[in-house]
Write a protein that holds these residues in place. Structure first.
Motif, PDB file in Angstrom:
ATOM      1  N   ASP A 177      -8.021   9.505 -39.280  1.00 33.76           N
ATOM      2  CA  ASP A 177      -9.728   9.794 -38.739  1.00 33.76           C
ATOM      3  C   ASP A 177      -9.738  11.464 -38.681  1.00 33.76           C
ATOM      4  O   ASP A 177      -8.697  11.011 -37.875  1.00 33.76           O
ATOM      5  CB  ASP A 177     -10.285   9.233 -38.110  1.00 33.76           C
ATOM      6  N   THR A 217     -15.892  11.116 -33.854  1.00 32.30           N
ATOM      7  CA  THR A 217     -14.733  10.616 -34.932  1.00 32.30           C
ATOM      8  C   THR A 217     -15.126  10.524 -36.062  1.00 32.30           C
ATOM      9  O   THR A 217     -16.190   9.472 -36.793  1.00 32.30           O
ATOM     10  CB  THR A 217     -13.722   9.401 -34.414  1.00 32.30           C
ATOM     11  N   HIS A 246     -14.742   9.429 -40.031  1.00 35.77           N
ATOM     12  CA  HIS A 246     -13.900   8.393 -41.303  1.00 35.77           C
ATOM     13  C   HIS A 246     -14.122   9.133 -41.946  1.00 35.77           C
ATOM     14  O   HIS A 246     -15.041   9.604 -42.793  1.00 35.77           O
ATOM     15  CB  HIS A 246     -14.300   6.936 -42.009  1.00 35.77           C
ATOM     16  N   ARG A 275     -17.879  14.343 -44.813  1.00 34.20           N
ATOM     17  CA  ARG A 275     -16.967  13.897 -45.749  1.00 34.20           C
ATOM     18  C   ARG A 275     -16.980  14.129 -47.196  1.00 34.20           C
ATOM     19  O   ARG A 275     -15.850  14.259 -48.017  1.00 34.20           O
ATOM     20  CB  ARG A 275     -17.854  12.447 -45.524  1.00 34.20           C
ATOM     21  N   GLY A 293     -18.349   7.151 -39.160  1.00 31.53           N
ATOM     22  CA  GLY A 293     -17.886   8.004 -38.379  1.00 31.53           C
ATOM     23  C   GLY A 293     -18.416   7.315 -36.627  1.00 31.53           C
ATOM     24  O   GLY A 293     -19.154   6.663 -36.647  1.00 31.53           O
TER      25      GLY A 293
END
Length: 758
Positions: A435, A427, A429, A499, A464
């Protein structure tokens, strides 16, 4: 419907069998306790042979059972264990009255006290004397052991699935028939205690291990694999604990060169046991405790996800049991061997024997512990990659796809395969966004219901998480869970790159959109400039040109009058020329309005606004927030136009309400606000709230990289707010020149107006 009735009938029959076996065991327990008490206090009760001959049938029965009774030292733990076993059987019956696995296991539990209890023979003698039926002893000796063993095998065949009653597999039928035959043969040739050791402590656990091993390999879901693994570990622990006294017995018997006599150890005094028979008593009680241990494991596995969540602690428990059994067995063997040493014709002193056993056990503890950990992990979870190999495979993955973004789906698959997991989820973020999950499920497997989630951090910030099914990190030690933490640490840079890529992509999209907005604004400015040029051309052609032509004709007539000597008429013609000049001047002035502003070009934005708005009592101009005199010419022109246009619209539509113009410089931006206290308007009810004037102002501000916002509400007036970026404010102003600005008066309103107002 038919299957449901059959399942209910099957559950009813098994439940009835459980209750019947429990009643028999209770009866045998009560009679056994009575015989043991009567034997212990026979002299106090006056049970002499003469008194027995004259007593009732129950007294004669108690006396007949005394020779077969166990001592109180064995009765007390046996009675406590029987109560525990019957309590577990009742719990299984109450908890799952329609679950065949739990009912069958409860039946095995209920039958075991009478089938394998050391007081069964004494209780059988009492009933035989009271009833006069010699075949009573066959019930606990032949019938109940067969019932207990067959029910045990069938229970383990269904226990992990806990499904409806169905036809058993071929290997289950074969195992049930084999164990029934073994129970009958052992009953014919061995005493009760030895039958218990052979059947409950050895044969039944080995059959369960073989069957559960097949189920572990055939299961496609961790929900089914976890309870099977838990039961498998319990049975392995039972066999290992039973193997320790067996090894001790073998070593002692072989070194002492004593024959292994078949003795019922529970019917003799513990102080009279030989060195080889002491461990046999331990083996017997270990076998007796194995049934309650399996029952409690089944209760744990029946609690939904209880087996999955208990795997970590259970694995450690199995290691503790195996290490304890191994070290204990080693200690006893070394102690026995050390005692055989002779020093100067004398046996070894006790402190030497104990010291040697303790030293050898201490030195062997760590190797045995590590070896047991690895063996238990492999036995319960199969062959799994080592932590080093998992990290090495993860480091060898390509860090990016062709698009330059890390392939997190491939990372999730690599981590899942490296850990031997069935499910792996990564996952990420994403700031300002939802997410994003990357899931991998092993082909042919079901997604795990529960998982262990570990945060992934980079630079002290959680970027994450990574989650795998609990079985992948379960084990006898913390290495698997520490491995997941190490993987999470190594993935911090990867997720941060994702990210960063997301942020760059968002900024790129915003820049592209802003560039498109600027290009569109510039196209509109060019179109508006072309329209303005055509208007000026039209005004010059239709207005100023007409007046200039008329002035030329009038001058020609004046010249004619002078030549003709008509001076008065010539004077009148000159007066007409003066009037026509004034008219042409006014027309040219109106045409040139908006093309240039002398005050703006010469003195700057603030001075031009003061000249234009300073004399109007309805307008309040506030420029205290401006500390420099000049700004870039294009910025001054755009702001000047927007301010005049907004004030002009307020004059037209605000109904004489006060107007405030506010100018302020904030760092590298120039802010302006034009706000009136008029009646306002509702943008939701006006389809043309962005009229031509607003579009023109927006285009002008966007052309210099700024932003314009128009807000209004009924009864709250109208507010026009603009923000324009500046260059270097300390740079010297450019040389004064004419600055093109739009015409504020005849341009049209910028606020929302009814359809048709342009």
């Amino acid at each position: 419907m038919t299957d449901g009735r059959a399942e209910r009938r099957g559950g009813t029959w098994i439940g009835a069998l459980l209750v019947g076996c429990a009643l028999v065991s209770v009866c045998w327990l009560v009679l056994g306790v009575a015989v043991a008490v009567a034997q212990e206090f026979a002299g106090v009760a006056g049970l002499t042979p003469e008194a027995v001959a004259a007593s009732d049938v129950w007294t004669r029965g108690l006396v007949a059972g005394m020779p077969h009774s166990e001592p109180l030292s064995v009765l007390i733990p046996d009675a406590a264990l029987t109560v525990l076993v019957l309590g577990l059987a009742g719990a299984l019956l109450v908890r799952a009255p329609r679950d065949p696995a739990q009912l069958l296991l409860g039946t095995a539990l209920a039958a075991s006290p009478a089938a394998f209890g050391p007081q069964s023979d004494a209780a059988s003698e009492v009933l035989a004397t009271v009833t006069g039926v010699d075949g009573v002893a066959a019930v606990p000796r032949f019938v109940l052991p067969v019932v207990a063993c067959v029910a045990y095998v069938l229970a383990l065949a269904w226990a992990p699935r806990s499904g409806p009653l169905c036809r058993p597999r071929t290997w289950v039928v074969a195992a049930a028939v084999s164990v029934a035959a073994a129970a009958l043969l052992s009953a014919a040739f061995f005493p009760d205690s030895l039958r218990c050791v052979l059947l409950v402590g050895l044969v039944l656990p080995l059959l369960g291990i073989a069957g559960l091993r097949q189920q572990l390999r055939a299961s496609t879901s961790e929900r089914l694999r976890a309870p099977a693994r838990l039961l498998f570990g319990v049975l392995v622990g039972i066999v290992a604990v039973g193997a320790a006294p067996a090894v001790i017995i073998g070593v002692v018997a072989s070194l002492s060169q004593q024959g292994m006599a078949v003795v019922d150890w529970t019917t003799v005094d513990l102080s009279t046991l030989s060195p080889a028979q002491g461990p046999m008593v331990l083996w017997y009680w270990t076998a007796r405790l194995s049934l309650p241990a399996v029952a409690m494991a089944v209760l744990v596995t029946s609690r939904g996800s209880g087996a999955v969540s208990a795997q970590r602690w259970f694995s450690r428990g199995v290691v503790v049991v195996l290490v304890t059994a191994s070290i204990g067995c080693l200690y006893v063997v070394v102690d026995f061997l050390s005692a055989r040493f002779v020093f100067g014709g004398k046996p070894a002193p006790p402190h030497f024997v104990v010291g040697t056993a303790v030293t050898v056990s201490a030195l062997a503890f760590l190797p045995v512990f590590l070896l047991t950990e690895r063996a238990a992990d492999r036995l319960l979870y199969g062959t799994r990659p080592t932590p080093y190999s998992v990290l090495a495979e993860l480091a060898a993955l390509p860090r990016a796809t062709t698009g330059g973004v890390p392939d997190l789906a491939g990372v999730a698959e690599a981590v899942g395969q490296g850990l031997g997991a069935t499910t792996c989820r990564l996952t990420v973020h994403r700031p300002g966004l939802r997410d994003r999950d990357y899931r991998w499920v092993r082909p042919g497997e079901e997604e795990a219901e529960t998982s262990l989630e570990v945060p992934i951090r980079h630079g002290g910030q959680e970027v994450g998480t990574i989650a795998v099914d609990r079985a992948a990190v379960a084990g006898a030690d913390d290495q698997r869970q520490d491995l997941l933490g190490a993987i999470a640490n190594s993935l911090g840079v990867v997720l941060q790159a994702v990210r960063t890529g997301i942020d760059l992509e968002r900024e790129l999209r915003a820049a592209v959109a802003h560039a498109a907005e600027i290009a569109d604004a510039r196209r509109r400015v060019v179109a508006e400039a072309d329209s303005e040029r055509r208007r000026i051309e039209r005004d010059l052609h239709d207005g100023a040109q007409h007046h200039l032509v008329s002035l030329s004709l009038t001058l020609g007539l004046a010249e004619y009058e002078v030549r003709a000597g008509r001076l008065e008429q010539a004077r009148a013609r000159l007066d007409q020329v003066v009037g026509q000049l004034d008219t042409a001047e006014a027309v040219l002035t109106r045409t040139a309005t908006g093309l240039s502003s002398a005050a703006l070009a010469e003195r700057g934005l603030v001075a031009a606004l003061r000249d234009e708005l300073g004399q109007d009592p309805q307008v309040r101009l506030d420029t205290t927030g401006v500390t420099v005199d000049r700004f870039p010419p294009e910025v001054e022109a755009a702001v000047y136009f927007c301010c005049l246009e907004s004030v002009n619209n307020a004059r037209k539509y605000a109904g004489g309400a006060p107007v405030c113009v506010w100018l302020h410089r904030a760092d590298d931006h120039l802010l302006f606000i034009v706000e009136d206290e008029g009646r306002g308007w509702d943008p939701e009810t006006r389809s043309d709230h962005l009229g031509r004037g607003v579009r023109n102002m927006t285009s002008r501000i966007a052309a210099v990289g700024g932003h314009l916002d128009v807000r209004s509400a009924p009864g709250a007036g109208t507010r026009v707010e603009g923000r324009v970026p500046l260059g270097d404010p300390e740079a010297s102003p450019p040389a004064p020149r004419a600055v093109p600005v739009p015409r504020p008066v005849d341009q049209g309103p910028t606020m929302a107006r009814p359809a048709g107002d342009h």
